[in-house]
Design a protein around this motif. Structure first.
Motif, PDB file in Angstrom:
ATOM      1  N   VAL A 331       0.840  -1.194   0.000  1.00 57.10           N
ATOM      2  CA  VAL A 331       0.000   0.000   0.000  1.00 57.10           C
ATOM      3  C   VAL A 331       0.880   1.252   0.000  1.00 57.10           C
ATOM      4  O   VAL A 331       0.618   2.218  -0.728  1.00 57.10           O
ATOM      5  CB  VAL A 331      -0.948  -0.016   1.216  1.00 57.10           C
ATOM      6  N   LEU A 332       1.937   1.216   0.817  1.00 56.40           N
ATOM      7  CA  LEU A 332       2.879   2.347   0.823  1.00 56.40           C
ATOM      8  C   LEU A 332       3.500   2.556  -0.557  1.00 56.40           C
ATOM      9  O   LEU A 332       3.645   3.696  -1.031  1.00 56.40           O
ATOM     10  CB  LEU A 332       3.980   2.105   1.859  1.00 56.40           C
ATOM     11  N   ASP A 333       3.869   1.454  -1.203  1.00 55.52           N
ATOM     12  CA  ASP A 333       4.453   1.567  -2.544  1.00 55.52           C
ATOM     13  C   ASP A 333       3.479   2.206  -3.520  1.00 55.52           C
ATOM     14  O   ASP A 333       3.857   3.054  -4.352  1.00 55.52           O
ATOM     15  CB  ASP A 333       4.870   0.183  -3.054  1.00 55.52           C
ATOM     16  N   VAL A 334       2.200   1.802  -3.457  1.00 56.00           N
ATOM     17  CA  VAL A 334       1.190   2.364  -4.371  1.00 56.00           C
ATOM     18  C   VAL A 334       1.035   3.855  -4.118  1.00 56.00           C
ATOM     19  O   VAL A 334       0.948   4.659  -5.067  1.00 56.00           O
ATOM     20  CB  VAL A 334      -0.158   1.631  -4.187  1.00 56.00           C
ATOM     21  N   VAL A 335       1.007   4.257  -2.862  1.00 52.74           N
ATOM     22  CA  VAL A 335       0.861   5.678  -2.526  1.00 52.74           C
ATOM     23  C   VAL A 335       2.028   6.480  -3.080  1.00 52.74           C
ATOM     24  O   VAL A 335       1.843   7.543  -3.714  1.00 52.74           O
ATOM     25  CB  VAL A 335       0.750   5.854  -0.995  1.00 52.74           C
ATOM     26  N   HIS A 336       3.244   5.984  -2.882  1.00 53.41           N
ATOM     27  CA  HIS A 336       4.426   6.718  -3.345  1.00 53.41           C
ATOM     28  C   HIS A 336       4.518   6.716  -4.860  1.00 53.41           C
ATOM     29  O   HIS A 336       4.982   7.703  -5.468  1.00 53.41           O
ATOM     30  CB  HIS A 336       5.687   6.097  -2.740  1.00 53.41           C
ATOM     31  N   GLU A 337       4.111   5.625  -5.499  1.00 53.83           N
ATOM     32  CA  GLU A 337       4.166   5.567  -6.972  1.00 53.83           C
ATOM     33  C   GLU A 337       3.255   6.605  -7.614  1.00 53.83           C
ATOM     34  O   GLU A 337       3.489   7.023  -8.755  1.00 53.83           O
ATOM     35  CB  GLU A 337       3.782   4.163  -7.447  1.00 53.83           C
ATOM     36  N   ASN A 338       2.220   6.995  -6.916  1.00 49.33           N
ATOM     37  CA  ASN A 338       1.272   7.976  -7.466  1.00 49.33           C
ATOM     38  C   ASN A 338       1.590   9.402  -7.016  1.00 49.33           C
ATOM     39  O   ASN A 338       0.744  10.297  -7.132  1.00 49.33           O
ATOM     40  CB  ASN A 338      -0.157   7.621  -7.067  1.00 49.33           C
ATOM     41  N   GLY A 339       2.778   9.596  -6.476  1.00 50.49           N
ATOM     42  CA  GLY A 339       3.212  10.937  -6.115  1.00 50.49           C
ATOM     43  C   GLY A 339       2.575  11.484  -4.863  1.00 50.49           C
ATOM     44  O   GLY A 339       2.576  12.701  -4.646  1.00 50.49           O
ATOM     45  N   ALA A 340       2.014  10.632  -4.056  1.00 50.14           N
ATOM     46  CA  ALA A 340       1.386  11.076  -2.816  1.00 50.14           C
ATOM     47  C   ALA A 340       2.196  10.563  -1.632  1.00 50.14           C
ATOM     48  O   ALA A 340       3.214   9.874  -1.795  1.00 50.14           O
ATOM     49  CB  ALA A 340      -0.053  10.569  -2.742  1.00 50.14           C
ATOM     50  N   ASP A 341       1.736  10.889  -0.436  1.00 53.35           N
ATOM     51  CA  ASP A 341       2.433  10.423   0.761  1.00 53.35           C
ATOM     52  C   ASP A 341       1.427  10.303   1.899  1.00 53.35           C
ATOM     53  O   ASP A 341       0.339  10.902   1.875  1.00 53.35           O
ATOM     54  CB  ASP A 341       3.555  11.376   1.143  1.00 53.35           C
TER      55      ASP A 341
END
Length: 367
Positions: A331-341
């Motif tokens: 889930v963390l990876d998906v968030v970071h991949e989309n430019g969010a945090d």
């Protein structure tokens, strides 16, 4: 001392001359029969071990000690009968009763040993439910013990019809005096037949502070081993009046989490939601046949909250946490991949501009 020896000598002299011969012969015959039984047993034991059919092993092992006891005790009663009958010159009816009781006791002994052997063998195979096997074994032993007790009473000349009639009245009195004991007994029967849990299950009760692994289910109480390894002895009657939860019978374990995205990443929330849902649908340890929800859930004080609701395939506690960890890292990876945090708790403080001091406030008037 001399007087005692004189009386013993005179007593032996009053016995018939052939009493010692008969007793010695019976004892010798018992020894020969016992040796023969030991030889037969030693020959049969390796033979039955080679067979695939296990019931012959269980039967032979159940017969070993009781038959040896019968070989020695039955001739002993005959020898006692000879000695006493020659001494008192009268019929000893109680000896026939003793022989009858001996046969009943040996039969019960063999049956109980056989039931115990069957129980141990079935449990060692680990293909049957331990609770069911123990319940059937206990009920079977109880049935044979009751039959044996009734047979022994009948041997003493007691009328079974009168005994059963008295048992009805006596049972009412005993039931009133031992109602707690009977409540625990029937509570144990309820556990055996309804099977809300079995040995090895993890149970807990929202009504009571009961939580742990079932270690033993007895006729009166159930032993629950708590997670800090303390034994908890629970009367069986308690389970008839409380709610019992059995997590061991779960089909899945649930992952239910809320993650917060920063307000400045609001433009990426839709992509994060779809990315997490796609990841869960492809995850090998997530059961996609169960409910799977990934949605933007609410506006938090400092976060945009996304709800993750899904179920794992495993029910094992340790394995579940491994799967949950893997899901959360992805889930963390998906968030970071989309430019969010991920957001963290923040507070915004608004300060009003102070008013400029007036000229009069800066002038100090001196006298």
């Amino acid at each position: 001392m001399n007087e005692l020896l004189t009386r013993l000598t005179s007593y032996i002299g009053t016995l018939p001359a052939d009493w010692d011969t008969n007793v010695i012969f019976i004892t010798a015959a018992s020894f020969v029969a016992w040796v023969a039984w030991r030889i037969i047993y030693s020959r049969l034991d390796p033979i039955v071990d080679k067979t695939k059919f296990q019931w012959d092993n269980l039967t032979l092992h159940a017969l070993k000690t009781p038959v040896s006891t019968l070989i020695w005790c039955w001739p002993a009663t005959v020898s006692i009968g000879i000695l006493l009958q020659n001494r008192f010159q009268s019929e000893l009816n109680w000896l026939s009763t003793l022989k009858h009781l001996l046969v009943i006791a040996i039969f019960l002994w063999i049956v109980i040993r056989f039931i115990n052997n069957v129980e141990k063998y079935v449990l060692s195979q680990k293909k049957r439910d331990e609770t069911t096997v123990q319940a059937i074994a206990k009920v079977t032993r109880l049935i044979f013990l009751v039959i044996g007790a009734l047979t022994i009473m009948q041997s003493f000349g007691l009328s079974l019809s009168g005994l059963l009639t008295f048992g009805g009245v006596g049972g009412l009195i005993v039931g009133l005096a031992a109602k707690d004991l009977l409540a625990n007994f029937f509570g144990g029967l309820m556990i055996y037949f309804d099977r809300p849990f079995k040995v090895g299950d993890w149970i807990r009760s929202p009504d009571r502070q009961i939580e742990g692994t079932v270690e033993r289910i007895g006729w009166r109480m159930t032993i629950v081993r708590t997670f800090d390894k303390r034994p908890l002895y629970v009367p069986n009657s308690v389970f008839s009046s409380i709610v019992v939860e059995n997590p061991s019978r779960m089909l899945n374990r649930r992952i239910y989490e809320n993650i917060g995205i920063r307000y400045e990443d609001s433009a990426h929330v839709a992509n994060v939601v779809s990315g997490i849902k796609s990841m869960l649908e492809k995850h090998p340890d997530i059961d996609t046949n169960q409910t799977l929800i990934v949605n933007f859930n609410q506006f938090g004080p400092s976060t945009l909250d996304i709800m993750i609701y899904t179920f794992t395939k495993t029910v094992n506690w340790i394995r579940f946490h491994e799967v949950k960890q893997d899901v959360m890292l992805k889930v963390l990876d998906v968030v970071h991949e989309n430019g969010a945090d991920i957001a963290f708790p923040t507070q915004t403080i608004k300060l009003d501009k102070p008013h400029a001091p007036t000229l009069e406030q800066h002038i100090q008037i001196e006298p």
